[in-house]
Scaffold this active site. Structure first.
Site, PDB file in Angstrom:
ATOM      1  N   TYR A 162      -8.691   8.736  -8.331  1.00 13.79           N
ATOM      2  CA  TYR A 162      -9.120   9.211  -9.672  1.00 13.79           C
ATOM      3  C   TYR A 162     -10.068  10.113  -9.287  1.00 13.79           C
ATOM      4  O   TYR A 162     -11.100   9.798  -8.600  1.00 13.79           O
ATOM      5  CB  TYR A 162      -9.609   8.093 -10.622  1.00 13.79           C
ATOM      6  CG  TYR A 162      -8.492   7.296 -11.255  1.00 13.79           C
ATOM      7  CD1 TYR A 162      -8.294   7.536 -12.574  1.00 13.79           C
ATOM      8  CD2 TYR A 162      -7.755   6.289 -10.376  1.00 13.79           C
ATOM      9  CE1 TYR A 162      -7.360   6.601 -13.163  1.00 13.79           C
ATOM     10  CE2 TYR A 162      -6.764   5.488 -11.150  1.00 13.79           C
ATOM     11  CZ  TYR A 162      -6.435   5.682 -12.416  1.00 13.79           C
ATOM     12  OH  TYR A 162      -5.600   4.923 -12.970  1.00 13.79           O
ATOM     13  N   HIS A 348       0.489   3.580 -23.044  1.00 14.61           N
ATOM     14  CA  HIS A 348       0.231   3.773 -21.383  1.00 14.61           C
ATOM     15  C   HIS A 348       0.486   2.576 -20.678  1.00 14.61           C
ATOM     16  O   HIS A 348      -0.351   1.460 -21.200  1.00 14.61           O
ATOM     17  CB  HIS A 348      -0.930   4.603 -21.161  1.00 14.61           C
ATOM     18  CG  HIS A 348      -1.355   4.908 -19.887  1.00 14.61           C
ATOM     19  ND1 HIS A 348      -0.766   5.779 -19.032  1.00 14.61           N
ATOM     20  CD2 HIS A 348      -2.129   4.186 -18.932  1.00 14.61           C
ATOM     21  CE1 HIS A 348      -1.046   5.519 -17.944  1.00 14.61           C
ATOM     22  NE2 HIS A 348      -1.995   4.730 -17.909  1.00 14.61           N
TER      23      HIS A 348
END
EC number: 1.14.17.-
Length: 572
Positions: A162, A348
């Site tokens: 990330y 998601h």
């Protein structure tokens, strides 16, 4: 248009032979619903087929695809045909709002008496959402935009990264509305960039923070990143550009609007490829032609944490994240007692996800689903436009319900950031904007541990994950190690699932700029559902290609162009 219950398809293929098209549960040939057509010796043909579990192609006794038009020239074959969404043929795929895995193939020869010849490498698959209503408002090509794009980010040699980068929004002298957001994905990195989140940050910085890019959720991450909690936009792999409805826009340029934003990009590198450098992000189109409402985003579902636990070897396991009535009562009651209006939803999950539903409750009654995808594809995630805007009132409940399959996993699956970990989230786009950014929950962990026989943990908790004190077989193990040591069977997994769904939950109810509503951290119970929602039963319509029937058909045309091994779709 939305009349009728038929879909119209147009295929344009670089071949003078047959064209094959169909729907598959996995994107492969097994158990697929297939139609094959072409033009042979000047005569058009179309044949409904299906395949069994062994991928054997068989003619369907019930012909449900209807040829509307066919043409062939020296280079291309064009076929147009229609089909009912629901045919009541066990060999046909029912088309719903869920993701469908489209398969296609072609050959340079037409179908002979022995059937279609093998297509070799002239084939492909693509996930689509055929009934996602398109927004047809055309934007001016001269519409101004700005990019929030990473610059030469080195991708580590690991499965999940990330990366966070701060940006300053351009300074506007008057209010603007962002009316469209497009992903800017570096060519060749379409599978590397898994999702992008854009967060609003505190405005009390100087411009030096925009120089700071760093791996997210890292101990050495800049403190400024911790102020970026409010999601203002979300994009995920497989999605395209998103256009706001004509009466709604993302506000910029006022004191309430983002000045500094954080771009969080999730890189998925399962092969641990080295030397990758990325320059991807988002492009925001904006206008001074202000729309009536400001858009907001609410993140709902399960707070991403290790307390989200899924046993191994489960063909189906269900998790629920609660946006509780206590949170919605306080936040909407103070901000917008008349409610907010949801116009799009992004669902998601990660690799174990098989289906997601966003359920809506009011005073014990279950309303129509806000959004769902019963055939979730990790590599195809996009906003679903709601056919009709749905109102959320103070005191409503929302549940993000996720189905997982862990049959191929030997250890526990945990909530977390990695693609092999799991999430259960829904992002609601709504108006008018209120001071609520996150409405989620965390399930109680102690009762989960008691299920496997844990009696006591060391207190005060000084390590994470915390350490178990008793009984003897778990002594000095972390709760993660204890859960993995437990002998999970399908029966135990089902009992555990029943327990988890009944547990009290810890409420997460967040404002912007790291503030919290007073309900934050309190415990709530899952809602009592007096009357679950019952969908209308599917109706089998007569198979007909008469002009009268075609006139009533759905005016949604799925146009598929196949050139070599490329496949793209567009609605006409």
């Amino acid at each position: 248009g939305q009349r009728g219950s038929r879909l119209a398809f147009r295929l344009e293929v670089h071949t003078a032979g047959y064209v094959g098209f169909g729907f598959s549960p996995t994107g492969a040939m097994a158990a697929a619903d297939i139609v094959v057509g072409g033009v042979a010796h000047g005569r058009p043909y179309l044949q409904d087929y299906f395949t069994n579990a062994n991928r054997e192609l068989k003619k369907d006794a019930q012909q449900d695809y209807h040829l509307e038009y066919a043409m062939e020239n020296s280079t291309h074959t064009i076929i147009e045909f229609t089909r009912e969404l629901h045919t009541c043929d066990i060999n046909d795929k029912t088309i719903t709002d869920s993701t469908v895995r489209v398969i296609w193939a072609y050959h340079h020869e037409d179908v002979g008496e022995a059937g279609p010849k093998y297509h070799d490498s002239n084939r492909g698959t693509k996930s689509l959402r055929l009934l996602n209503p398109e927004k047809t408002n055309v934007l001016s090509t001269a519409l101004p935009y700005f990019d929030l794009v990473n610059r030469d980010v080195p991708i580590p040699k690991k499965g999940t990264t990330y990366w966070c980068q701060m940006f300053k929004i351009p300074v506007f002298r008057e209010k603007h509305h962002v009316i469209k957001v497009e992903p800017v994905i570096q060519r060749g990195h379409e599978s590397l960039v898994h999702h992008i989140l854009l967060y609003q940050c505190s405005s009390s910085f100087n411009d030096s923070v925009v120089d700071s890019g760093h791996e997210c959720y890292h101990p050495n991450m800049p403190d400024a990143f911790l102020t970026c909690e409010t999601v203002v936009f979300a994009w995920a792999i497989g999605g395209e550009g998103f256009s706001y409805p004509a009466h709604v826009g993302l506000s910029l340029g006022t004191p309430l609007d983002p000045l500094y934003v954080l771009l969080e990009v999730h890189y998925d590198n399962p092969t641990y490829e080295e030397g990758l450098i990325d320059n991807s992000g988002l492009r925001l189109f904006h206008t001074t032609d202000i729309r009536r409402y400001d858009a907001g985003v609410i993140e709902a579902g399960l707070w991403v944490s290790l307390f989200h636990t899924i046993p191994p070897g489960m063909p189906e396991f269900r998790s629920e994240g609660h946006c509780t009535l206590e949170c919605l009562e306080e936040a909407l009651g103070a901000e917008k007692p008349s409610g907010i209006h949801v116009f799009a939803v992004l669902l998601h999950a990660h690799l174990a996800g098989r289906g997601i539903r966003l359920r809506h409750f009011r005073k014990g009654d279950e309303m129509k689903l806000l959004a769902y995808d019963d055939d979730f594809d990790f590599n195809f995630q996009e906003f679903q436009y709601l056919k009709e805007e749905q109102t959320i009132l103070p005191g409503d409940n929302l549940i993000t319900e996720c189905r997982y399959n862990t049959k191929d996993r030997a250890g526990m699956t945990w909530g977390g950031l990695s693609t092999r970990s799991e999430m259960c989230l829904s992002y609601l786009l709504y108006y008018p904007r209120i001071n609520l950014t996150r409405c989620a929950s965390i399930p109680d962990i102690m009762e989960q541990l008691q299920f496997i026989g844990v009696k006591e943990i060391y207190r005060p908790v000084t390590t994470w994950p915390f350490i178990i004190k008793s009984p003897k077989q778990y002594k000095n193990l972390s709760f993660m190690d204890a859960m993995n040591k437990f002998k999970w069977t399908k029966k135990e997994g089902l009992s555990f699932n029943k327990l988890v769904l009944s547990l009290p939950v810890n409420v997460r109810c967040s404002k912007t700029d790291n503030a919290e509503w007073s309900i934050q951290g309190m415990t709530a119970l899952p809602p009592d559902i007096a009357r679950p929602y019952k969908a209308e039963p599917l109706v089998c319509r007569p198979s007909s290609s008469s002009p009268l029937h075609r006139d009533r058909s759905r005016k949604l045309l799925v146009c598929v162009m196949l050139l070599g091994s490329m496949l793209s779709t567009r609605c006409l």
